[in-house]
Write a protein that holds these residues in place. Sequence first.
Motif, PDB file in Angstrom:
ATOM      1  N   SER A  27       0.827  -1.204   0.000  1.00 24.01           N
ATOM      2  CA  SER A  27       0.000   0.000   0.000  1.00 24.01           C
ATOM      3  C   SER A  27       0.861   1.254   0.000  1.00 24.01           C
ATOM      4  N   LEU A  28       1.922   1.256   0.817  1.00 29.66           N
ATOM      5  CA  LEU A  28       2.806   2.420   0.880  1.00 29.66           C
ATOM      6  C   LEU A  28       3.607   2.582  -0.405  1.00 29.66           C
ATOM      7  N   TYR A  29       4.010   1.461  -1.021  1.00 29.06           N
ATOM      8  CA  TYR A  29       4.837   1.514  -2.224  1.00 29.06           C
ATOM      9  C   TYR A  29       4.025   1.896  -3.460  1.00 29.06           C
ATOM     10  N   LEU A  30       2.855   1.309  -3.617  1.00 28.88           N
ATOM     11  CA  LEU A  30       2.058   1.531  -4.827  1.00 28.88           C
ATOM     12  C   LEU A  30       1.267   2.832  -4.783  1.00 28.88           C
ATOM     13  N   GLY A  31       0.934   3.309  -3.569  1.00 29.25           N
ATOM     14  CA  GLY A  31       0.199   4.565  -3.467  1.00 29.25           C
ATOM     15  C   GLY A  31      -1.143   4.501  -4.162  1.00 29.25           C
ATOM     16  N   PRO A  32      -1.443   5.448  -5.043  1.00 34.82           N
ATOM     17  CA  PRO A  32      -2.744   5.464  -5.717  1.00 34.82           C
ATOM     18  C   PRO A  32      -2.918   4.353  -6.746  1.00 34.82           C
ATOM     19  N   ALA A  33      -1.861   3.610  -7.059  1.00 34.81           N
ATOM     20  CA  ALA A  33      -1.970   2.527  -8.034  1.00 34.81           C
ATOM     21  C   ALA A  33      -2.686   1.304  -7.470  1.00 34.81           C
ATOM     22  N   ILE A  34      -2.750   1.190  -6.138  1.00 39.64           N
ATOM     23  CA  ILE A  34      -3.405   0.043  -5.523  1.00 39.64           C
ATOM     24  C   ILE A  34      -4.899   0.300  -5.430  1.00 39.64           C
ATOM     25  N   ARG A  35      -5.696  -0.754  -5.302  1.00 39.98           N
ATOM     26  CA  ARG A  35      -7.148  -0.602  -5.229  1.00 39.98           C
ATOM     27  C   ARG A  35      -7.515   0.333  -4.082  1.00 39.98           C
ATOM     28  N   GLU A  36      -8.612   1.043  -4.263  1.00 39.16           N
ATOM     29  CA  GLU A  36      -8.948   2.161  -3.381  1.00 39.16           C
ATOM     30  C   GLU A  36      -9.121   1.731  -1.929  1.00 39.16           C
ATOM     31  N   ASP A  37      -9.736   0.566  -1.695  1.00 42.36           N
ATOM     32  CA  ASP A  37     -10.000   0.172  -0.313  1.00 42.36           C
ATOM     33  C   ASP A  37      -8.770  -0.394   0.394  1.00 42.36           C
ATOM     34  N   LEU A  38      -7.608  -0.385  -0.267  1.00 38.09           N
ATOM     35  CA  LEU A  38      -6.362  -0.807   0.368  1.00 38.09           C
ATOM     36  C   LEU A  38      -5.326   0.316   0.410  1.00 38.09           C
ATOM     37  N   ARG A  39      -5.692   1.498  -0.046  1.00 35.18           N
ATOM     38  CA  ARG A  39      -4.736   2.602  -0.086  1.00 35.18           C
ATOM     39  C   ARG A  39      -4.355   3.066   1.316  1.00 35.18           C
ATOM     40  N   ALA A  40      -3.116   3.452   1.464  1.00 31.81           N
ATOM     41  CA  ALA A  40      -2.617   3.931   2.755  1.00 31.81           C
ATOM     42  C   ALA A  40      -3.353   5.190   3.170  1.00 31.81           C
ATOM     43  N   THR A  41      -3.629   5.290   4.454  1.00 33.01           N
ATOM     44  CA  THR A  41      -4.343   6.458   4.970  1.00 33.01           C
ATOM     45  C   THR A  41      -3.417   7.647   5.158  1.00 33.01           C
ATOM     46  N   GLY A  42      -2.112   7.446   5.016  1.00 35.56           N
ATOM     47  CA  GLY A  42      -1.140   8.520   5.184  1.00 35.56           C
ATOM     48  C   GLY A  42       0.228   7.956   5.502  1.00 35.56           C
ATOM     49  N   ASP A  43       1.106   8.804   5.982  1.00 33.48           N
ATOM     50  CA  ASP A  43       2.445   8.363   6.365  1.00 33.48           C
ATOM     51  C   ASP A  43       2.391   7.589   7.685  1.00 33.48           C
ATOM     52  N   VAL A  44       3.475   6.867   7.944  1.00 32.41           N
ATOM     53  CA  VAL A  44       3.573   6.113   9.193  1.00 32.41           C
ATOM     54  C   VAL A  44       3.750   7.100  10.345  1.00 32.41           C
ATOM     55  N   PRO A  45       2.868   7.067  11.363  1.00 31.36           N
ATOM     56  CA  PRO A  45       2.991   7.992  12.492  1.00 31.36           C
ATOM     57  C   PRO A  45       4.293   7.755  13.270  1.00 31.36           C
ATOM     58  N   PRO A  46       4.851   8.812  13.885  1.00 28.88           N
ATOM     59  CA  PRO A  46       6.090   8.651  14.651  1.00 28.88           C
ATOM     60  C   PRO A  46       5.993   7.593  15.746  1.00 28.88           C
ATOM     61  N   LEU A  47       4.825   7.487  16.388  1.00 25.07           N
ATOM     62  CA  LEU A  47       4.668   6.511  17.462  1.00 25.07           C
ATOM     63  C   LEU A  47       4.849   5.084  16.948  1.00 25.07           C
ATOM     64  N   VAL A  48       4.350   4.815  15.744  1.00 26.73           N
ATOM     65  CA  VAL A  48       4.508   3.471  15.174  1.00 26.73           C
ATOM     66  C   VAL A  48       5.972   3.213  14.834  1.00 26.73           C
ATOM     67  N   TRP A  49       6.686   4.252  14.366  1.00 24.96           N
ATOM     68  CA  TRP A  49       8.122   4.102  14.132  1.00 24.96           C
ATOM     69  C   TRP A  49       8.848   3.750  15.435  1.00 24.96           C
ATOM     70  N   VAL A  50       8.413   4.349  16.534  1.00 25.51           N
ATOM     71  CA  VAL A  50       9.038   4.058  17.827  1.00 25.51           C
ATOM     72  C   VAL A  50       8.795   2.607  18.224  1.00 25.51           C
ATOM     73  N   TRP A  51       7.581   2.098  17.955  1.00 30.01           N
ATOM     74  CA  TRP A  51       7.306   0.680  18.216  1.00 30.01           C
ATOM     75  C   TRP A  51       8.232  -0.212  17.381  1.00 30.01           C
ATOM     76  N   PHE A  52       8.424   0.143  16.120  1.00 30.08           N
ATOM     77  CA  PHE A  52       9.316  -0.648  15.259  1.00 30.08           C
ATOM     78  C   PHE A  52      10.752  -0.580  15.764  1.00 30.08           C
ATOM     79  N   LEU A  53      11.202   0.607  16.137  1.00 32.79           N
ATOM     80  CA  LEU A  53      12.559   0.740  16.645  1.00 32.79           C
ATOM     81  C   LEU A  53      12.739  -0.063  17.930  1.00 32.79           C
ATOM     82  N   GLY A  54      11.745   0.008  18.815  1.00 38.44           N
ATOM     83  CA  GLY A  54      11.830  -0.732  20.071  1.00 38.44           C
ATOM     84  C   GLY A  54      11.899  -2.230  19.860  1.00 38.44           C
TER      85      GLY A  54
END
Length: 422
Positions: A36-63
């Motif tokens: 979804s993040l890579y294809l952007g608008p090219a992916i079907r509408e009901d699977l499109r990303a709602t936006g960028d990854v929030p900082p809090l989620v990045w912190v979860w990934f880093l942790g």
Amino acid sequence: MMWRAIVWTWPLYGLGALYIVGPVLAWVLFGICLLSLYLGPAIREDLRATGDVPPLVWVWFLGMFVMLVALWAGHLNWGLGLKQTIKSTIGWAKGWALLALFPLAGAILPIRRELLVRAQCKLGLWTLCIAPILLIAPYIGLPERIWTSPLKAVGGPGPEYFSVYFFTFDPSSWTPRWQFFAPWSPFAALLGVTTVLFALEDKDKRWRAAGVAAGTLMIFASKSRMGLVGLVACTLGPRMMPLVLRSWAWMIVAGLTASLGVIGVRLVQALSDGVAAFKGARADSTRVRATLQSIAKERWQEEAVWFGHGTVQPGPHLVEYMPIGSHHTWFGLLFVKGVVGFLAFAVPLIWQTSIALIDAARGPRGRLPLGLCMVLILLSFGENIEIEVYLLWPALVILGIHARECWTHPDPKTDPNFASLC
């Protein structure tokens, strides 16, 4: 996929497949997020990303990545070998990694809160329908365990994760306890608390009643002290947060504080008696848990401060051979992954809870996320969260959704869904 995974919980439990479904769902959703993040608008509408990854989620990934590094360092320091390191890494991918993957799915994919709320209520209806059979089982001579699925061959913390039970007997009192679709009763109680929290958000009175009834039944049938605390604290606490911004509430608190000079001694004594009675309700369990924590703390301080021991280790007869590093997330982290692993989990959890606290004080949007954060915190003091994420994942998805909402609309009143949340 999420809807069916929740609604079909009982059939999947009957197959002994729940422990597999959780991690598989997490990594499949992770793949969809990347697409979804890579294809952007090219992916079907009901699977499109709602936006960028929030900082809090990045912190979860880093942790969780730091958690993996601490795991490897602990194995290297203690010479546990390549085979054990690979096995533990797979365990990380089925446990700790899910604490980052599910919030990512909630933050990126267009998942609605209402979907998860209604799915939990439908699961509650399933539970109410099946409960009579479970509750009567010990009194009509049915066995505790029905069967253990051959799926246990894939590996896991123990056979109880792949077993199907009617009930279990409490060894200290020899009375029946029910664990529903959880591996043991105390965890079932906290799942009951999450069910109540989800159900309270449903707008339909009938579905809300079904969810609350099922969650309450799970709490009381499990006979868990932790579940009773959670039922009160995790439901009332978030709903009282708006009072923080009310001046009259602070005036009442000031008056109550002043009255402590008169009734303070009696109140402290009553609280002490209550805590003693609470611990004495299952004295053997309290003793074993306290001893396990003491051993884990001492060995962490003396042997492996920074990166831990790499894995849990068998305990002595004093703790009924329970593994050192189990039955407590924080002491378990210190023992297994040291200070590095402890901070890798503590930092994102504190950040997530802080955001939920502030948002719950501002409006109803933060009530459910705060209640779920409180459940995770409560659970961390009595269980090992990493081996229970496979059933807690709906809560983690909600936390991801909330991270997205707070990132895109810091003021809850500007959120397009504000009216529906009220």
